[in-house]
Scaffold this active site. Structure first.
Site, PDB file in Angstrom:
ATOM      1  CG  LEU A 277      17.121  -5.058  -5.109  1.00 28.81           C
ATOM      2  CD1 LEU A 277      16.584  -3.857  -4.345  1.00 28.81           C
ATOM      3  CD2 LEU A 277      16.078  -6.171  -5.129  1.00 28.81           C
ATOM      4  CG  HIS A 278      21.989  -4.627 -10.514  1.00 30.76           C
ATOM      5  ND1 HIS A 278      22.388  -3.979  -9.365  1.00 30.76           N
ATOM      6  CD2 HIS A 278      23.093  -5.273 -10.969  1.00 30.76           C
ATOM      7  CE1 HIS A 278      23.657  -4.220  -9.133  1.00 30.76           C
ATOM      8  NE2 HIS A 278      24.114  -5.007 -10.088  1.00 30.76           N
TER       9      HIS A 278
END
Ligand code: TYD
Length: 135
Positions: free
Chosen positions: A49-50
């Site tokens: 999630l980055h």
């Protein structure tokens, strides 16, 4: 769109079993400054999630399996990793998510630089903005 770039590693087998090796600037297409492993992942968690501004990585499921999602702000592609002979090359400026970790998954990641929180983009909207700014 070709976001998923797989590196197939040569495995050397004999009557004793298998051996696979990873060499910087040979079958890993960058200087390897760091290796880390994600393991003992809890049920149903999503990791990643980055995006990274500069860092390049190769992810290899040494045991077990997980599903990667790669997203360049325009397209999303999925890839299951389930073999020590298969690496996923994750270029810079790509949003990544890891899902569906098996209980036994040991995900090894080879990275082109040391850990640096300043290289992370952890907010998806901010990630999309870097794309529309032409970066
Ligand atoms: P993070 O990158 O958020 O994990 P994920 O793979 O799920 O995206 O990292 C989790 C924590 O570990 C965070 O506090 C940063 C730290 N960390 C290090 O100290 N060194 C590392 O090499 C990495 C990848 C993370």
């Amino acid at each position: 769109m070709g976001l998923v770039k797989i590196i197939n590693f040569n495995s050397i087998g004999d009557e004793r079993g298998q051996l696979v090796s990873f060499e910087e600037n040979k079958n890993i297409p960058f200087d390897v400054k760091r290796v880390y492993c994600i393991y003992a992942t809890k049920k149903n968690v999503v990791r990643g999630l980055h995006a990274h501004k500069v860092l390049k990585q190769v992810a290899i499921a040494l045991t077990g399996s997980c599903k990667f999602v790669l997203d360049d702000g325009y397209n999303r592609e999925e890839q299951i990793l389930n073999s020590p002979t298969q690496g996923l090359l994750i270029d810079s400026c790509l949003w990544r998510e890891m899902h569906n970790f098996s209980d036994d998954c040991v995900l090894m990641v080879l990275a082109s630089d040391y850990y640096d929180e300043n290289d992370y983009v952890r907010d998806y909207q901010e990630f999309l903005k870097t794309k529309t700014n032409g970066n």
